[in-house]
Structures are given as structure tokens and as C-alpha cells.
Write an enzyme that holds these catalytic residues in place. Structure first.
Site, PDB file in Angstrom:
ATOM      1  N   PRO A   9     -21.039  53.007 -37.758  1.00 39.41           N
ATOM      2  CA  PRO A   9     -21.711  52.915 -39.015  1.00 39.41           C
ATOM      3  C   PRO A   9     -22.940  52.521 -38.982  1.00 39.41           C
ATOM      4  O   PRO A   9     -23.602  51.954 -38.235  1.00 39.41           O
ATOM      5  CB  PRO A   9     -20.890  51.481 -39.676  1.00 39.41           C
ATOM      6  CG  PRO A   9     -20.295  50.866 -38.603  1.00 39.41           C
ATOM      7  CD  PRO A   9     -19.805  51.995 -37.710  1.00 39.41           C
ATOM      8  N   ASN A  10     -23.606  53.208 -39.850  1.00 37.65           N
ATOM      9  CA  ASN A  10     -25.227  53.249 -40.126  1.00 37.65           C
ATOM     10  C   ASN A  10     -26.124  53.819 -39.199  1.00 37.65           C
ATOM     11  O   ASN A  10     -27.169  54.005 -39.265  1.00 37.65           O
ATOM     12  CB  ASN A  10     -25.532  51.737 -40.098  1.00 37.65           C
ATOM     13  CG  ASN A  10     -24.813  50.980 -41.630  1.00 37.65           C
ATOM     14  OD1 ASN A  10     -24.849  51.404 -42.462  1.00 37.65           O
ATOM     15  ND2 ASN A  10     -24.146  49.986 -41.274  1.00 37.65           N
ATOM     16  N   ARG A  17     -33.732  53.518 -40.053  1.00 32.18           N
ATOM     17  CA  ARG A  17     -33.332  52.486 -40.231  1.00 32.18           C
ATOM     18  C   ARG A  17     -33.754  51.335 -39.299  1.00 32.18           C
ATOM     19  O   ARG A  17     -33.798  51.564 -38.239  1.00 32.18           O
ATOM     20  CB  ARG A  17     -31.772  52.336 -39.931  1.00 32.18           C
ATOM     21  CG  ARG A  17     -31.080  51.024 -39.762  1.00 32.18           C
ATOM     22  CD  ARG A  17     -29.652  51.430 -39.223  1.00 32.18           C
ATOM     23  NE  ARG A  17     -29.023  50.062 -38.921  1.00 32.18           N
ATOM     24  CZ  ARG A  17     -28.012  49.814 -38.299  1.00 32.18           C
ATOM     25  NH1 ARG A  17     -27.477  50.474 -37.187  1.00 32.18           N
ATOM     26  NH2 ARG A  17     -27.373  48.687 -38.101  1.00 32.18           N
ATOM     27  N   TYR A  22     -34.277  49.800 -33.773  1.00 34.47           N
ATOM     28  CA  TYR A  22     -33.509  51.192 -33.462  1.00 34.47           C
ATOM     29  C   TYR A  22     -34.561  52.281 -32.944  1.00 34.47           C
ATOM     30  O   TYR A  22     -33.910  53.502 -32.829  1.00 34.47           O
ATOM     31  CB  TYR A  22     -32.382  51.329 -34.670  1.00 34.47           C
ATOM     32  CG  TYR A  22     -31.703  50.463 -34.687  1.00 34.47           C
ATOM     33  CD1 TYR A  22     -30.827  49.954 -33.600  1.00 34.47           C
ATOM     34  CD2 TYR A  22     -31.490  49.548 -35.941  1.00 34.47           C
ATOM     35  CE1 TYR A  22     -29.725  48.825 -33.772  1.00 34.47           C
ATOM     36  CE2 TYR A  22     -30.484  48.433 -36.062  1.00 34.47           C
ATOM     37  CZ  TYR A  22     -29.882  48.177 -35.134  1.00 34.47           C
ATOM     38  OH  TYR A  22     -28.821  47.234 -35.113  1.00 34.47           O
ATOM     39  N   ASN A  72     -21.030  53.831 -29.693  1.00 30.13           N
ATOM     40  CA  ASN A  72     -21.644  52.754 -30.232  1.00 30.13           C
ATOM     41  C   ASN A  72     -20.766  52.471 -31.430  1.00 30.13           C
ATOM     42  O   ASN A  72     -21.097  53.097 -32.340  1.00 30.13           O
ATOM     43  CB  ASN A  72     -23.028  53.352 -30.529  1.00 30.13           C
ATOM     44  CG  ASN A  72     -23.963  52.137 -30.805  1.00 30.13           C
ATOM     45  OD1 ASN A  72     -23.279  51.002 -31.593  1.00 30.13           O
ATOM     46  ND2 ASN A  72     -25.131  52.239 -31.049  1.00 30.13           N
ATOM     47  N   ALA A  75     -21.933  47.688 -36.200  1.00 26.04           N
ATOM     48  CA  ALA A  75     -21.222  46.524 -36.645  1.00 26.04           C
ATOM     49  C   ALA A  75     -19.884  46.270 -36.323  1.00 26.04           C
ATOM     50  O   ALA A  75     -19.198  44.998 -36.329  1.00 26.04           O
ATOM     51  CB  ALA A  75     -21.508  46.073 -37.936  1.00 26.04           C
ATOM     52  N   GLU A  96     -19.479  51.206 -23.754  1.00 25.57           N
ATOM     53  CA  GLU A  96     -19.798  50.632 -25.140  1.00 25.57           C
ATOM     54  C   GLU A  96     -21.413  50.623 -25.006  1.00 25.57           C
ATOM     55  O   GLU A  96     -21.632  50.232 -23.816  1.00 25.57           O
ATOM     56  CB  GLU A  96     -19.221  49.142 -25.433  1.00 25.57           C
ATOM     57  CG  GLU A  96     -19.562  48.660 -26.303  1.00 25.57           C
ATOM     58  CD  GLU A  96     -19.136  47.163 -26.465  1.00 25.57           C
ATOM     59  OE1 GLU A  96     -18.453  46.672 -25.733  1.00 25.57           O
ATOM     60  OE2 GLU A  96     -19.807  46.430 -27.042  1.00 25.57           O
ATOM     61  N   HIS A  98     -25.238  49.730 -26.941  1.00 18.94           N
ATOM     62  CA  HIS A  98     -25.981  49.464 -27.987  1.00 18.94           C
ATOM     63  C   HIS A  98     -27.191  49.576 -27.595  1.00 18.94           C
ATOM     64  O   HIS A  98     -27.725  49.289 -26.776  1.00 18.94           O
ATOM     65  CB  HIS A  98     -25.671  47.684 -28.140  1.00 18.94           C
ATOM     66  CG  HIS A  98     -24.199  47.374 -28.499  1.00 18.94           C
ATOM     67  ND1 HIS A  98     -23.518  47.713 -29.665  1.00 18.94           N
ATOM     68  CD2 HIS A  98     -23.460  46.703 -27.710  1.00 18.94           C
ATOM     69  CE1 HIS A  98     -22.423  47.391 -29.748  1.00 18.94           C
ATOM     70  NE2 HIS A  98     -22.028  46.878 -28.409  1.00 18.94           N
ATOM     71  N   ARG A 105     -29.986  38.904 -30.148  1.00 19.86           N
ATOM     72  CA  ARG A 105     -29.919  38.898 -31.835  1.00 19.86           C
ATOM     73  C   ARG A 105     -29.021  37.689 -32.081  1.00 19.86           C
ATOM     74  O   ARG A 105     -28.582  36.475 -31.416  1.00 19.86           O
ATOM     75  CB  ARG A 105     -29.401  40.130 -32.242  1.00 19.86           C
ATOM     76  CG  ARG A 105     -30.416  41.243 -31.662  1.00 19.86           C
ATOM     77  CD  ARG A 105     -30.275  42.581 -32.140  1.00 19.86           C
ATOM     78  NE  ARG A 105     -30.341  42.676 -33.664  1.00 19.86           N
ATOM     79  CZ  ARG A 105     -29.788  43.841 -34.272  1.00 19.86           C
ATOM     80  NH1 ARG A 105     -29.266  44.895 -33.708  1.00 19.86           N
ATOM     81  NH2 ARG A 105     -30.087  43.841 -35.625  1.00 19.86           N
TER      82      ARG A 105
HETATM   83  C1  DQA Z   1     -25.833  48.338 -32.599  1.00 24.99           C
HETATM   84  C2  DQA Z   1     -25.866  46.561 -32.754  1.00 24.99           C
HETATM   85  C3  DQA Z   1     -24.815  46.302 -33.858  1.00 24.99           C
HETATM   86  O1  DQA Z   1     -25.038  44.731 -33.994  1.00 24.99           O
HETATM   87  C4  DQA Z   1     -25.188  46.617 -35.196  1.00 24.99           C
HETATM   88  O2  DQA Z   1     -24.344  46.336 -36.150  1.00 24.99           O
HETATM   89  C5  DQA Z   1     -25.472  48.076 -35.150  1.00 24.99           C
HETATM   90  C6  DQA Z   1     -26.099  49.001 -33.884  1.00 24.99           C
HETATM   91  C7  DQA Z   1     -26.819  48.728 -31.429  1.00 24.99           C
HETATM   92  O3  DQA Z   1     -26.879  49.999 -31.284  1.00 24.99           O
HETATM   93  O4  DQA Z   1     -27.770  48.065 -31.269  1.00 24.99           O
HETATM   94  O5  DQA Z   1     -25.182  48.786 -36.000  1.00 24.99           O
HETATM   95  O6  DQA Z   1     -24.720  48.610 -32.243  1.00 24.99           O
END
Ligand code: DQA
Length: 143
Positions: A9-10, A17, A22, A72, A75, A96, A98, A105
């Protein structure tokens, strides 16, 4: 070699964003760099904001004979037992990733439901984390 990148998501909003966290490059731009860099690898990417669709894509990937999945989970990393179950239900190894350093964070982001069943975790190297994750599959194959 075939590798699938799955973004949760996102992450469709990368480049727009919170660029201070990011970066300002879109995933499509970065994906083109990855394809240029890993010419010998068949790379595919998928993004969804919907938890069940991410789970379905993981299940399908197993049938499509991917050598590895770079995930990835956004959240959902910190909330989704269902996504964690999907990772542990498939044979295909999952790395995984990020973009941000989640350990630097908020506390809630220090928890990952996914990591236990991942082959490894990359966090905090910006978009280049995807490159490192793909390289880890290449290294494993060449061992
Ligand atoms: C993320 C880190 C997550 O905590 C966050 O909710 C994201 C992006 C990252 O790529 O740093 O959406 O996965």
C-alpha cells in the site's frame, strides 16, 4: 532467473509521497534502472493497495516459478498476520525490503510480521534496497 517485486500500500505514490523519507524517484523510473542493471534476469513488478490482492499475487507467484520475490509490504508489515501467513505458505523465497530504516522510525514500525518467514530483510538504503535484494538472490544462486 525470474524475480517478482511486490509493492504494498501507498507505494504507487513513490516519488510524490513524503519525498524526504522515500525519495523523489517514481518506482517506474527506478524499475527501468533495475531492468538495465539486471539484463539477464526476467524482472516483473506488481503493486496493490489491497491486502487480499497482495496475498493472491504471492500465491500465484508460486505457480509461476519465480526464483524469488522481493516484497515491500508497506504498512501491512506491521499489521498483517494474513500476509505473513501467505509468505510462510509458499515455497518461493521472499526478501523483505523497506526503503526507509524502519528501526529509526516510530515504535510500531519496529515490528514486522513478515521478517520471521523472510529469507532476509533489507531496510534503510532507499530504493537501492531493491537492487540489494535482487543481488542477494543472484548471490544465492551462484553459491
Ligand atoms: C515502508 C515502511 C513502512 O513502515 C511504511 O508503512 C511504508 C513503506 C518502507 O519502504 O520504508 O509504507 O515499507
Amino acid at each position: 532467473m525470474k524475480i517478482l517485486i511486490i509493492n504494498g500500500p501507498n507505494l504507487n505514490l513513490l516519488g510524490k509521497r513524503q519525498p524526504e523519507i522515500y525519495g523523489s524517484v517514481t518506482f517506474d523510473q527506478y524499475f527501468a534502472d533495475l531492468q538495465f542493471l539486471f539484463k539477464e534476469i526476467e524482472l516483473a513488478s506488481y503493486q496493490s493497495n489491497v491486502e487480499g490482492e497482495l496475498i493472491n499475487r504471492l500465491h500465484e507467484a508460486q505457480e509461476e516459478d519465480y526464483d524469488g520475490i522481493v516484497l515491500n509490504p508497506g504498512a501491512y508489515t506491521h499489521t498483517s498476520l494474513a500476509l505473513a501467513d501467505a509468505v510462510s505458505s509458499i515455497e518461493t523465497p521472499v526478501v523483505e525490503i523497506h526503503i526507509s530504516n524502519v528501526m529509526d522510525r516510530e515504535q510500531i514500525r519496529h515490528i514486522s510480521y513478515i521478517s520471521k518467514n523472510a529469507a532476509g530483510v533489507v531496510s534503510g538504503f532507499g530504493l537501492d534496497g531493491y537492487k540489494l535484494a535482487i543481488q542477494s538472490f543472484v548471490n544465492l544462486r551462484n553459491q
